[in-house]
Structure formats: C-alpha cells, structure tokens
Motif scaffolding. Structure first.
Motif, PDB file in Angstrom:
ATOM      1  N   GLY A   1      -6.945   1.608   2.209  1.00 32.00           N
ATOM      2  CA  GLY A   1      -5.836   1.456   1.793  1.00 32.00           C
ATOM      3  C   GLY A   1      -5.725   0.460   0.492  1.00 32.00           C
ATOM      4  O   GLY A   1      -6.855  -0.134   0.181  1.00 32.00           O
TER       5      GLY A   1
ATOM      6  N   GLY B   1      -7.690  -3.063   1.730  1.00 34.38           N
ATOM      7  CA  GLY B   1      -9.238  -2.776   1.664  1.00 34.38           C
ATOM      8  C   GLY B   1      -9.744  -2.675   0.308  1.00 34.38           C
ATOM      9  O   GLY B   1     -10.699  -3.071  -0.063  1.00 34.38           O
TER      10      GLY B   1
ATOM     11  N   LEU C   1     -15.610   1.737   4.180  1.00 33.36           N
ATOM     12  CA  LEU C   1     -15.532   2.743   5.013  1.00 33.36           C
ATOM     13  C   LEU C   1     -13.955   3.387   5.140  1.00 33.36           C
ATOM     14  O   LEU C   1     -13.061   2.441   5.694  1.00 33.36           O
TER      15      LEU C   1
ATOM     16  N   ALA D   1     -11.416   6.355   6.889  1.00 34.21           N
ATOM     17  CA  ALA D   1     -11.459   7.476   8.087  1.00 34.21           C
ATOM     18  C   ALA D   1     -11.054   8.666   7.332  1.00 34.21           C
ATOM     19  O   ALA D   1     -11.514   9.522   7.746  1.00 34.21           O
ATOM     20  N   ASP D   2     -10.289   8.803   6.207  1.00 35.76           N
ATOM     21  CA  ASP D   2      -9.829  10.036   5.666  1.00 35.76           C
ATOM     22  C   ASP D   2      -9.996   9.894   4.323  1.00 35.76           C
ATOM     23  O   ASP D   2     -11.261   9.949   4.055  1.00 35.76           O
TER      24      ASP D   2
ATOM     25  N   THR E   1      -0.583   4.230   4.574  1.00 40.69           N
ATOM     26  CA  THR E   1       0.934   3.843   4.085  1.00 40.69           C
ATOM     27  C   THR E   1       0.878   3.700   2.893  1.00 40.69           C
ATOM     28  O   THR E   1       1.968   3.821   2.066  1.00 40.69           O
TER      29      THR E   1
ATOM     30  N   THR F   1       4.116   4.516   0.045  1.00 42.18           N
ATOM     31  CA  THR F   1       4.968   3.217  -0.160  1.00 42.18           C
ATOM     32  C   THR F   1       6.128   3.528  -1.212  1.00 42.18           C
ATOM     33  O   THR F   1       6.214   4.641  -1.526  1.00 42.18           O
ATOM     34  N   THR F   2       6.866   2.473  -1.321  1.00 41.52           N
ATOM     35  CA  THR F   2       7.850   2.892  -2.605  1.00 41.52           C
ATOM     36  C   THR F   2       7.437   2.079  -3.719  1.00 41.52           C
ATOM     37  O   THR F   2       8.030   1.846  -4.807  1.00 41.52           O
TER      38      THR F   2
ATOM     39  N   THR G   1      -7.631  -1.975   8.335  1.00 41.39           N
ATOM     40  CA  THR G   1      -7.269  -0.811   8.836  1.00 41.39           C
ATOM     41  C   THR G   1      -5.806  -0.693   9.099  1.00 41.39           C
ATOM     42  O   THR G   1      -5.220   0.162   9.815  1.00 41.39           O
ATOM     43  N   HIS G   2      -4.992  -1.606   8.348  1.00 41.21           N
ATOM     44  CA  HIS G   2      -3.371  -1.659   8.451  1.00 41.21           C
ATOM     45  C   HIS G   2      -3.193  -2.403   9.722  1.00 41.21           C
ATOM     46  O   HIS G   2      -2.690  -3.436   9.762  1.00 41.21           O
TER      47      HIS G   2
ATOM     48  N   MET H   1      -8.080  -2.989  14.220  1.00 49.48           N
ATOM     49  CA  MET H   1      -8.726  -1.984  15.306  1.00 49.48           C
ATOM     50  C   MET H   1      -9.353  -2.747  16.540  1.00 49.48           C
ATOM     51  O   MET H   1      -9.686  -2.114  17.511  1.00 49.48           O
TER      52      MET H   1
ATOM     53  N   THR I   1      11.879   7.979   3.552  1.00 54.33           N
ATOM     54  CA  THR I   1      12.173   8.108   2.091  1.00 54.33           C
ATOM     55  C   THR I   1      12.349   9.384   1.572  1.00 54.33           C
ATOM     56  O   THR I   1      11.613  10.430   2.185  1.00 54.33           O
TER      57      THR I   1
ATOM     58  N   ALA J   1       6.734   6.659   6.716  1.00 57.23           N
ATOM     59  CA  ALA J   1       5.716   5.824   7.082  1.00 57.23           C
ATOM     60  C   ALA J   1       5.907   4.613   7.766  1.00 57.23           C
ATOM     61  O   ALA J   1       7.333   4.213   8.000  1.00 57.23           O
TER      62      ALA J   1
ATOM     63  N   PHE K   1       2.029  -6.770   6.493  1.00 57.84           N
ATOM     64  CA  PHE K   1       2.761  -6.936   5.047  1.00 57.84           C
ATOM     65  C   PHE K   1       4.168  -6.867   5.089  1.00 57.84           C
ATOM     66  O   PHE K   1       4.806  -7.052   3.971  1.00 57.84           O
TER      67      PHE K   1
ATOM     68  N   GLY L   1       3.628  -4.822   0.826  1.00 61.00           N
ATOM     69  CA  GLY L   1       2.299  -4.770   0.831  1.00 61.00           C
ATOM     70  C   GLY L   1       1.897  -4.704  -0.416  1.00 61.00           C
ATOM     71  O   GLY L   1       0.461  -4.917  -0.714  1.00 61.00           O
TER      72      GLY L   1
ATOM     73  N   THR M   1       2.527  -7.026  -3.568  1.00 60.17           N
ATOM     74  CA  THR M   1       2.221  -8.405  -3.916  1.00 60.17           C
ATOM     75  C   THR M   1       1.474  -8.971  -2.844  1.00 60.17           C
ATOM     76  O   THR M   1       0.393  -9.752  -3.041  1.00 60.17           O
TER      77      THR M   1
END
Ligand SMILES: Cc1cc2nc3c(=O)[nH]c(=O)nc-3n(C[C@H](O)[C@H](O)[C@H](O)COP(=O)(O)OP(=O)(O)OC[C@H]3O[C@@H](n4cnc5c(N)ncnc54)[C@H](O)[C@@H]3O)c2cc1C
Length: 484
Positions: free
Chosen positions: A31, A34, A51, A53-54, A60, A64-65, A215-216, A219, A237, A306, A334, A338, A340
C-alpha cells in the motif's frame, strides 16, 4: 454503477515469489505506506524487496479519498488536551512536511496525477464551539487558518478554513514513481518468525536482515500488543458525475460527511463506524441523499467502502515493532490521514534504519506512552474479549431456514454454529462463525455483503476469502444445496 473506487485501474504486473531467498530489507505490504518506505530506502541506496499479498495498492490505498491535507479536524484539539503544545505543534508540522514532500516528488519526476491546490474546510452545523476551539489550538501551533461563516457548500455551517491543501489521484502518483527495488505480487506472507527473521509465503521463504511490516494492520500477534492498541474503522464512499464541489470539506463529527472534487465529479464519504459494529443504517443511501441535497439529482457512478487503522491518540505508529525485537519495524494507524502520514512515516523509518535522527520519530514511536487512553484501552479490550466470548459461548436458536435470500446470519447448522449466506437462487454459502485471526465471532455486513470481525477488523467474502487483514488465513468454505 461500478462497485470499485475511481482510482482502481490496471497497474503493471509483478511476479510471484517462487523460491527461497536471502534479502537485506523486506517490506511486507504494497500500500502507500510500504511502497513509499521501500521507495525512500532504495533512494538512500538500500537493497529492498517488497512482498504484496495481492496486487499493489489493492488495499485501503486503492479506496482512499486522497485528500493531502493538514486540515484534519479535531485531532489537533484532542492532541493539545492529551499532550500539550509541543506534540501538537510537531504533529501539525509533520503534516505540512508530508504535503511538501509530495509536492517535491510530483515536480521532481513531472508526475501527472491531478495534483491540485484547494481550500480545506472543517465544518459544523451545530457545534460552533468545536470549530472555535480548533481554531485557537491551530493558531497556537502556528497554522495559517480562519473561522468562516457559511462556506460555499454548507451554508448553514461555520467552518475552519485552511488554504494551500492538496488533492491528487493516488494510484497515478504511486505508479509513476521510479521503481528501484524488487517487487513480488500475489505473495502473501503467512507467517513471520520474528526471532529468526524468516518470512514464510506459499511460494517460498525469505530470510531477511531487516523486516518492515506495512500490512495496514500489523500481522505479528506475539509482540507489540497491537491487537489491544488499535481498532479498524469502516467508511463508505460514492462518486457522482458532473460539476459539484470545488474544495475539500469534512464534518467535524467522526461519522460526518467528507467531500472532495476529482477529475470527473465529486466524491462523498462518511458513515464511519468500528468495523463489525454493524447497524441497520443504509450508508450508501444516506450519501446519495446528501449528494441530491448538495448538487441536485446526480448520476452515482461508483460506490465502495474501506477501513482504516485507528490509534487512541490520533497519531500514526512508525518505528520498532517492539522493544525486544531487533530488526523488525512497523508502520500503521493513519486514522484516515494516510497520505501525509505515510509520506512522513516513510522518512521516519528510513532514518531509523540508517541510524539518523528524525524530528517525528519520538511522537510516532509505537512504544510511546499514550496519555489518557485508559478508557479507550478498556473499551477496546472489552470489545475484543466480548467478540471471542460470543464466538464460543453465544447460543443461537436460528437455523439456515431463517436466513433470508441475499443475506447472512450466524446460525446453528449441522450441529455447529456457522456463518451462513443464502444467495438469491437459495444456495447456501457456509463458513465457520469465527475469524481465524483471534477467534472473534464474525458479523454480517449487508451493505458490503461481507463477514466482518468486530474485534480487529478482518473481513471475508461469502466464500470465506480474506479481503482485509489482520487475518492471514481464509475461512473454510462449503457450498450447499438449499434442500440441505
Ligand atoms: C474511505 C477512506 C477514505 C480515506 N481518505 C483519506 C484521505 O482523504 N486522505 C488521507 O490522507 N487518508 C485517507 N484515508 C486513509 C488512507 O487511505 C490509509 O491510511 C492508507 O491508504 C493506508 O495505507 P497502508 O499502506 O497502510 O494500507 P493498505 O493500502 O491497505 O496496504 C496494505 C497492503 O498490505 C498487503 N498485505 C496485508 N497483509 C499482507 C501479508 N500478510 N502479506 C503481504 N501483503 C499483505 C495488503 O494486500 C495491502 O495491499 C482514507 C481511508 C479510508 C478507509
């Protein structure tokens, strides 16, 4: 109508990890946090592997907005009350520094990402005192802002106006940064051995000298106690086409409305609630009715939701994962700011790994003492313990027959509690009732057709696939004939 965010589009595909390897620095999670951390470390001459995962930015960050703003509502009043002037001032400075760093990269690489300067408003219809208190605090920390009456979109309100804030398209920006590090996609880290620094994935294991967990939601459960210090908050949103807002607006209430323009219209967000604490509010319908009120009948082109990780004091965490772990770092929390914060935290982590001082390392330290957090801590702990208790002990008399078509419910099924979704054709989609992360009981979210964990915010689709961390495992899934 599209059920995805306006930013999500095809990005370059990177390979999957397929064999064991040794690496210097491994960042887990692709994201904004990272990715910017990997970018900064590589810029400083470090060898970095990321790394994901997806696909990159599929979490997120892709939903985001993307307001890039220091005008973040009442967080400053709360920080002032909790920590006083010095910390509040440092946090404000960190956010203006975040904006400056974005601007510097946009210009250095000539990135076309709809980067645009706008006014930011925090508004309130009925709590003028909140806006005035915020103004007093912001003036004390040197912010250039003013209280204004009846801002363009919200004529019944007063607002705190800050000029010189920014908007952009986050995926255009991130995808245009030069990649000087190694990336593996479709590579979920299923386990980290924090002592030996081994990351296990389905395609192979990596031994790393240093690991950054981005990882947000962190983990590793065995260290740091993050499952007690964090919660996740969900927001909804919609995008409406045509001429709408010119500037950025945010209601000072936590679950209030957020508005920003984008290239093809306006984004409206809101309805924030703790993930898994499902009520019967129709959040998307409420946003559509706000769009009607503000702009007249408009075409809704996209809708999505989200969640973001929230800390008790409103500041992010970036630093050592725990006091006792050497060479493992984390970035998280965050609080829906997230852009800034990821930018500043990337510099904090880079400096930490290079052994340099950073002015924000102390206030963003994951080990900081969070003042006046006892109430939050207790309420978070009760939610977590309650979720586990419900998973094991709550009795339900409902059976699969009680589940209406197009809905989900925790029921007693073939002698066990199960999470059962009935699709419109009547077929049953059955998974376990507990989240694999820490065994809290899942809740059905009818707005998003997902099973959400009220404790730590993992989310699963009707097939039990994990769609939001911290769970690294999916739930066992079974499809059943309606006659069963
Ligand atoms: C609705 C909404 C609106 C927002 N609006 C704004 C805004 O206007 N301005 C602003 O500043 N902020 C905003 N935010 C906050 C901001 O979007 C987030 O804080 C930020 O995107 C989080 O970035 P991240 O990198 O930490 O997480 P993510 O983007 O979720 O990235 C984490 C990545 O880690 C990967 N991952 C997870 N587990 C593993 C694993 N085991 N192995 C490998 N990879 C893994 C995931 O797949 C994911 O890609 C908003 C948030 C929400 C929810």
């Amino acid at each position: 109508m599209e059920y995805r965010s306006v930013w999500q589009r095809k990005t370059k595909k990177y390979p999957q990890l397929k064999k064991d390897a040794d690496r210097d620095i491994v960042v887990v999670g692709g994201g904004i946090a990272g990715y910017l951390t990997a970018f900064r470390l590589a810029e400083a001459g470090q060898e970095v592997t990321l790394l994901e995962a997806d696909r990159l930015f599929s979490g997120t960050t892709g939903r985001t907005t993307a307001k890039t703003s220091a005008n973040q509502g009442c967080v400053y009043s709360e920080l002032f009350e909790r920590y006083g002037q010095r910390v509040t001032e440092l946090y404000y400075r960190s956010q203006t520094e975040g904006i400056r760093l974005f601007e510097e990269l946009v210009h250095r690489y000539g990135i076309e990402c709809d980067w645009a300067e706008r006014d930011g408003y925090i508004f309130s219809e009925d709590r003028r005192y909140k806006i005035e208190a915020l103004h007093r605090v912001l003036r004390r920390v040197g912010a250039d802002c003013e209280v204004v009456e009846s801002p363009e979109l919200f004529k019944e309100s007063c607002a705190l106006k800050m000029s010189g804030q920014y908007l952009f398209d986050p995926l255009k920006f991130l995808s245009a940064l030069p990649v000087r590090f190694e990336i593996f996609e479709d590579t979920r880290v299923v386990d980290i051995d924090p002592k030996k620094k081994i990351l296990r994935t389905d395609g192979g294991s990596i031994y790393a000298k240093k690991i950054i967990v981005a990882t947000h939601y962190p983990m590793i459960n065995s260290h740091g106690g993050y499952f007690m210090k964090l919660r996740q908050s969900m927001s909804y949103t919609i995008a409406v086409s045509g001429k709408g807002a010119e500037d950025m607006y945010l209601d000072e209430r936590e679950d209030g409305l957020s508005v920003r323009p984008y290239a093809e219209g306006t984004l409206l967000g809101g309805g924030d609630h703790r993930t898994g604490r499902i009520d019967d509010k129709r959040h998307f319908a409420a946003l559509e009715s706000s769009a009607d009120k503000l702009f007249g009948r408009k075409n809704v082109t996209h809708r999505w939701c989200a969640e973001d990780v929230m800390t008790f004091d409103g500041m992010p965490m970036a630093g050592k994962y725990s006091k006792s772990l050497e060479g493992i770092y984390v970035v998280t929390g965050f609080n829906k700011w997230g852009m800034t914060n990821a930018m500043v935290c990337a510099s904090v982590l880079t400096d930490l790994l290079l052994g340099k001082e950073n002015p924000y390392a102390e206030i963003f330290s994951p080990q900081r003492h969070i003042k006046k957090s006892f109430g939050d801590f207790v309420s978070n702990a009760l939610t977590n313990v309650g979720g586990i208790f419900l998973g094991y002990c709550r009795i339900t008399l409902k059976t699969a027959k009680d589940v209406p078509a197009g809905s989900g419910m925790i029921v007693f099924h073939h002698g066990k509690k199960r999470a059962v979704y009935r699709d419109l054709s009547g077929e049953l989609h059955v998974i376990g009732n507990k989240c694999p992360h820490m065994h809290c009981e899942l809740k059905w979210n009818g707005e998003t057709n997902t099973w959400d964990c009220p404790c730590h915010g993992s989310r699963f689709d009707i097939y039990g696939n994990v769609i939001s961390e911290p769970s690294t495992k999916s739930c066992k899934y079974r499809r059943e004939d309606p006659e069963n």
